[in-house]
Design a protein around this motif. Structure first.
Motif, PDB file in Angstrom:
ATOM      1  N   ALA A  46       0.686  -1.184   0.240  1.00 53.39           N
ATOM      2  CA  ALA A  46       0.071  -0.268   0.469  1.00 53.39           C
ATOM      3  C   ALA A  46       0.850   1.037  -0.082  1.00 53.39           C
ATOM      4  N   PHE A  47       1.034   2.015  -1.165  1.00 52.37           N
ATOM      5  CA  PHE A  47       1.981   3.384  -0.919  1.00 52.37           C
ATOM      6  C   PHE A  47       1.053   4.510  -0.631  1.00 52.37           C
ATOM      7  N   ILE A  48       0.084   4.417  -1.048  1.00 51.49           N
ATOM      8  CA  ILE A  48      -1.270   5.370  -0.274  1.00 51.49           C
ATOM      9  C   ILE A  48      -1.851   4.665   0.178  1.00 51.49           C
ATOM     10  N   ASP A  49      -1.844   4.836   1.712  1.00 50.59           N
ATOM     11  CA  ASP A  49      -3.180   4.813   3.380  1.00 50.59           C
ATOM     12  C   ASP A  49      -3.797   5.418   3.552  1.00 50.59           C
ATOM     13  N   PHE A  50      -4.321   5.494   4.573  1.00 51.03           N
ATOM     14  CA  PHE A  50      -4.822   6.324   5.373  1.00 51.03           C
ATOM     15  C   PHE A  50      -5.401   7.596   5.350  1.00 51.03           C
ATOM     16  N   SER A  51      -6.295   6.652   4.208  1.00 55.99           N
ATOM     17  CA  SER A  51      -7.341   8.319   3.575  1.00 55.99           C
ATOM     18  C   SER A  51      -6.575   9.576   3.509  1.00 55.99           C
ATOM     19  N   GLY A  52      -5.301   8.860   2.139  1.00 58.67           N
ATOM     20  CA  GLY A  52      -4.900   9.906   1.490  1.00 58.67           C
ATOM     21  C   GLY A  52      -3.369  10.317   1.786  1.00 58.67           C
ATOM     22  N   CYS A  53      -2.775   9.480   2.270  1.00 57.41           N
ATOM     23  CA  CYS A  53      -1.080   9.460   2.782  1.00 57.41           C
ATOM     24  C   CYS A  53      -0.815   8.665   2.140  1.00 57.41           C
ATOM     25  N   LEU A  54       0.270   9.251   1.562  1.00 55.34           N
ATOM     26  CA  LEU A  54       0.999   8.944   0.165  1.00 55.34           C
ATOM     27  C   LEU A  54       2.323   8.626   1.123  1.00 55.34           C
ATOM     28  N   VAL A  55       1.912   7.377   1.813  1.00 61.15           N
ATOM     29  CA  VAL A  55       3.019   6.739   2.229  1.00 61.15           C
ATOM     30  C   VAL A  55       4.016   6.983   2.124  1.00 61.15           C
ATOM     31  N   ASP A  56       4.385   5.866   0.770  1.00 57.72           N
ATOM     32  CA  ASP A  56       5.885   5.888   0.133  1.00 57.72           C
ATOM     33  C   ASP A  56       6.706   7.086   0.418  1.00 57.72           C
ATOM     34  N   GLY A  57       6.764   8.257  -0.219  1.00 54.77           N
ATOM     35  CA  GLY A  57       7.234   9.362   0.066  1.00 54.77           C
ATOM     36  C   GLY A  57       7.911   8.736   1.285  1.00 54.77           C
ATOM     37  N   GLN A  58       8.330   8.375   2.784  1.00 59.88           N
ATOM     38  CA  GLN A  58       8.947   8.644   3.559  1.00 59.88           C
ATOM     39  C   GLN A  58       9.596   7.158   3.626  1.00 59.88           C
TER      40      GLN A  58
END
Length: 398
Positions: free
Chosen positions: A243-255
């Motif tokens: 999941a590279f976008i998660d939590f209702s719109g967080c682009l977590v891959d960018g971390q």
């Protein structure tokens, strides 16, 4: 009079197309099926009216049925001497008493190779016959053979009022309702000016996606990408997945340290959202394929973003989350990995009925909750490592 069922002119390569006859449960030749098989039997001494190798190109697998009288001599080959693909997969169904053996393999299994053409996805494999020497090792009474096989799946868009359940996941998947609220996900070129034609990437390149919604007959809407999950098959529940976008719109891959993934700001329009993701592949997956399922949703354009309706990217320079629009606090839940319980349907709902050619409601003050979200499937993307060998050349059909 002896009858040779496999009388064959050596060197001939024939094109066979099959589909299942619902009345007989058997494959039958057809002229223009949606998916079709190409079988090169030029190494065998076999021909019409029967054929030693029959292929069914199914939704997620290839079924190969082989007559053990492979060369039409009346001598049956041993089932254990037949394998499929470069991984030498063994038959799924066979017995010493049967005159046929059956292989069933997933399209990405047994070393199958994929070729992407402008018109089709072409999966290639081969039936291999490798006899084990018996008796005097100085002589042989049969020779090995290879039968190249291809399954061709047309590439085409899928537009439906139901959930996306394509025979092959379309490269551009669009889900629509009778009231014209259509969600789409497109792969874009480097400057975002047009759709990208090729879906083949190398690691180190950037995947640029544009999500959109058709807002005809609706009040102005703002689009959000709730989550995006990558998997090696069109089934988002398959494993592994990322999941590279998660939590209702967080682009977590960018971390991640090796990623620059981000939402593009500002938006081109309120009903469009763009995001860039560094190319990735699944470790140990020789197919090099990824399918992406994104859950898209909308809110009224005049509604302020909130923790459940947002588009947030991680800024490494400031070590903070930043929204495409709205106040920074709407992204605070991205760091906590908890953004409330969004009520997602995960499916398309039945459209409202039309009256007199027009939708029953026009420019509503509130969105019907059944109409504001949808899953959209995109793929496959082919992601190569730099050290990967190019996809092998397909056999010619003449």
């Amino acid at each position: 009079v002896a009858y040779n069922p496999w009388a064959f002119v050596r060197g001939e390569a024939e094109l066979w197309r099959y589909e299942r006859d619902p009345s007989l449960g058997q494959p039958r030749a057809v002229s223009q099926p949606s998916a079709w098989a190409w079988v090169d039997v030029s190494q065998l001494q076999a021909a019409a009216p029967l054929h030693p190798v029959a292929v069914q190109c199914q939704e997620a697998q290839v079924v190969v049925t082989v007559h053990r009288d492979l060369f039409g001599t009346g001598r049956l080959v041993k089932a254990a001497e037949l394998t499929l693909g470069s991984a030498a997969c063994l038959p799924a169904v066979w017995s010493a008493a049967e005159t046929t053996v059956t292989f069933m393999t997933g399209l990405h299994e047994c070393g199958n190779a994929l070729k992407v053409t402008p018109d089709a996805l072409v999966y290639s494999t081969s039936l291999n016959y490798k006899p084990v020497p018996a008796g005097n090792p100085v002589i042989v009474r049969t020779s090995p053979a290879m039968v190249p096989i291809e399954c061709h799946y047309p590439r085409r868009d899928n537009v439906s009022s139901n959930g996306v359940k394509p025979t092959w996941a379309p490269f551009r998947s669009t889900l629509s309702s009778e009231e014209k609220l259509s969600f789409s996900l497109r792969l874009m070129n480097d400057d975002w000016s047009a759709e990208r034609v090729s879906t083949i990437f190398q690691l180190g390149e950037v995947l640029r996606f544009q999500a959109g919604v058709n807002t005809e007959n609706h009040a102005p809407l703002r689009l959000f990408v709730d989550n995006c999950v990558a998997a090696p098959t069109p089934d988002r529940s398959s494993s592994p997945q990322y999941a590279f976008i998660d939590f209702s719109g967080c682009l977590v891959d960018g971390q991640l340290d090796d990623a620059t993934s981000t939402f593009i700001t500002p938006r081109p329009r309120q009903d469009v959202l763009q995001f860039a993701v560094d190319a990735f592949k699944f470790a140990g997956d020789s197919s090099n394929l990824i399918y992406i399922t994104c859950h898209l949703k909308v809110s009224l354009a005049d509604q302020a973003p909130d923790p459940l309706n947002k588009a947030c990217s991680f800024n490494k320079a400031s070590n903070l989350w930043a929204p495409v629009e709205g106040t920074p606090d709407v992204c605070s839940c991205c760091e906590m990995r908890s953004c409330g319980l969004a009520r997602h349907s995960r499916r398309l709902h039945a459209p409202s009925r039309w009256q007199g050619g027009r939708a029953r409601r026009e420019l509503p003050s509130q969105l019907d909750p059944l109409m504001k979200e949808a899953d959209v499937v995109f793929g496959p993307l082919v992601i190569h490592s730099w050290q990967d060998h190019p996809v092998r050349k397909m056999p010619s059909r003449g």
